[in-house]
Design an enzyme around this catalytic site. Structure first.
Site, PDB file in Angstrom:
ATOM      1  N   LYS A 102       0.861  -1.193   0.000  1.00  0.00           N
ATOM      2  CA  LYS A 102       0.000   0.000   0.000  1.00  0.00           C
ATOM      3  C   LYS A 102       0.887   1.228   0.000  1.00  0.00           C
ATOM      4  O   LYS A 102       2.032   1.177   0.451  1.00  0.00           O
ATOM      5  CB  LYS A 102      -0.854   0.019   1.279  1.00  0.00           C
TER       6      LYS A 102
HETATM    7  N1  GLU Z   1      -7.406   0.043  -2.836  1.00  0.00           N
HETATM    8  C1  GLU Z   1      -8.192  -1.135  -3.054  1.00  0.00           C
HETATM    9  C2  GLU Z   1      -8.168  -2.030  -1.816  1.00  0.00           C
HETATM   10  O1  GLU Z   1      -7.976  -1.585  -0.717  1.00  0.00           O
HETATM   11  C3  GLU Z   1      -7.826  -1.842  -4.341  1.00  0.00           C
HETATM   12  C4  GLU Z   1      -6.414  -2.341  -4.427  1.00  0.00           C
HETATM   13  C5  GLU Z   1      -6.030  -2.888  -5.806  1.00  0.00           C
HETATM   14  O2  GLU Z   1      -6.862  -2.945  -6.686  1.00  0.00           O
HETATM   15  O3  GLU Z   1      -4.851  -3.246  -5.938  1.00  0.00           O
HETATM   16  O4  GLU Z   1      -8.427  -3.202  -1.894  1.00  0.00           O
END
Ligand code: GLU
Length: 411
Positions: A102
């Site tokens: 992240k």
């Molecule tokens: N931000 C989204 C999540 O928390 C999507 C992450 C992604 O598609 O890699 O799952």
């Protein structure tokens, strides 16, 4: 309680059930790499601002690390670390071949011009481009970022590394994106809500739902559930919450938001209440789909809905989770509830690697299949081991990551 501490508690509970060795727990919780960078940018008025950006890679035992980029004033290393570890369990719960990561920047995007947003994004990629890549770490949208930001990321990354559409997902459909990625998280939340209702012996028709948040996730959830004939009695955004006992006209609310800079301000067909009141409404299902940490020890005892669906990441904190559990509430955890987004991100990445455009029908079918599998596994695990759906989902995820790590050889 700090975010990562809460995630660790959930992890430990599941690890206890799995009787995981202490050494493996330490390995599985610890992030692999953490990067903090300075992002110096010139604003439109000529002022120089130095922003802080992060990318945390949590674990790569099951594949390239995957997870969104959050642009929000409250972003800090602890939050990003917690969200990165959630991605590791999330990708494992839905069994897609990824690890977890992240990133984010502490910034309020509502105060930026499009050009400032673009400059900040490109500068950030200048700082982290060596750390990401289609085979190592693949960013995606999260709060405050969207398909435009993803397009800039791809373009900026490609300046250094050549043509690589699979370095980022959530791109515009006409720019290497996949149909159905934008709706995917909300659609997944809706699909899983209906599945859970089915398991509880209930029908969707007339089920009273309150949804906090009307951004990408909340609005698509509302649309899906209204089409499934649930009664969406409350919706909300940063301008407050909107309640109507006989059901909000969701298509009308969607049109209102489109016409009013994506906000519900002035939506007249409902009673105006506060976001806090929404959480305590007497409904069948509560869906927090906005920021994290909205259900805490202070208000968990007043939640009346028997079912809570975590469409946002970490909307229920660990203390609140214990209170909800003690009160007999069923919580569908974020690592499963909102996994539709990363699942369709995976399809987009596959599409980019195949150079073959998927159809919306195929995306929806495969999304349904992936989420149904994950839900059924989690449900069965929860029943068999007499644990909450959260502990069951964490058990599934942790077990898969631990097996892959052990098979591949950790050290
Ligand atoms: N931000 C989204 C999540 O928390 C999507 C992450 C992604 O598609 O890699 O799952």
């Amino acid at each position: 309680m700090r975010s990562f501490e809460a995630t660790k508690q959930y992890f430990q509970r599941a690890a206890d059930e799995l009787e995981l060795a202490e050494s493996l727990r330490t390995y599985l919780m610890m992030p692999r790499r953490e990067l903090q960078v300075q992002i110096p940018v010139e604003m439109d008025n000529g002022e120089l601002r130095s922003l802080v950006g992060y990318r945390v890679q949590h674990n790569r035992a099951r594949g390239p690390m995957k997870g969104g980029l959050r642009f929000h004033p409250e972003v800090d290393l602890d939050e990003v670390r917690s969200l990165a570890s959630l991605m590791t369990w999330k990708t494992a719960v839905v069994n897609i071949p990824y690890g977890g990561a992240k990133g984010g920047i502490a910034i309020d995007v509502s105060k930026l011009s499009a050009r400032e947003l673009e400059r900040i994004t490109r500068k950030f990629i200048d700082e982290i481009h060596e750390m990401i890549g289609p085979d190592s770490d693949i960013p995606a949208p999260d709060m405050g970022t969207d398909h435009r930001v993803m397009a800039w990321i791809m373009d900026q990354y490609n300046k250094y590394h050549g043509f690589n559409p699979g370095v980022v997902t959530g791109k515009p459909v006409e720019f290497y994106g996949i149909p159905g990625r934008e709706e995917a998280t909300g659609r997944g939340v809706g699909l899983l809500t209906i599945k859970l209702l089915g398991r509880l012996g209930r029908k969707a028709v007339g089920t009273r739902v309150a949804i906090q948040g009307f951004g990408n996730v909340g609005s698509h959830t509302a649309k899906f559930l209204a089409e499934a004939e649930c009664k969406v009695v409350a919706i909300s955004d940063s301008t407050g919450a909107y309640y109507r006992a006989d059901g909000i006209d969701v298509p009308k609310a969607l049109r209102h938001a489109i016409e009013h800079e994506r906000l519900l301000r002035g939506f007249a067909d409902a009673e105006h209440i506060s976001n806090e009141q929404l959480l305590e409404l007497d409904v069948d299902i509560l869906i927090p789909a906005a920021v994290g940490g909205v259900v805490t020890a202070a208000n968990a005892g007043r939640v009346k809905a028997p079912v809570v669906i975590e469409a946002a990441n970490s909307p229920v904190d660990a203390e609140a989770d214990a209170i909800l559990d003690a009160n007999g509430k069923i919580v569908l955890p974020d690592v499963l509830a909102n996994a539709g987004g990363v699942t369709v991100s995976y399809f987009e990445w596959v599409q980019n690697r195949q150079y073959y455009q998927w159809s919306l029908d195929r995306v929806r079918q495969e999304l349904d299949k992936t989420l149904t599998n994950a839900f059924e596994h989690t449900w069965t695990m929860a029943r068999e081991r007499k644990v909450s759906l959260r502990t069951a989902a964490f058990m599934l995820g942790i077990d898969r990551v631990a097996r892959a790590a052990t098979l591949g050889g950790i050290s």
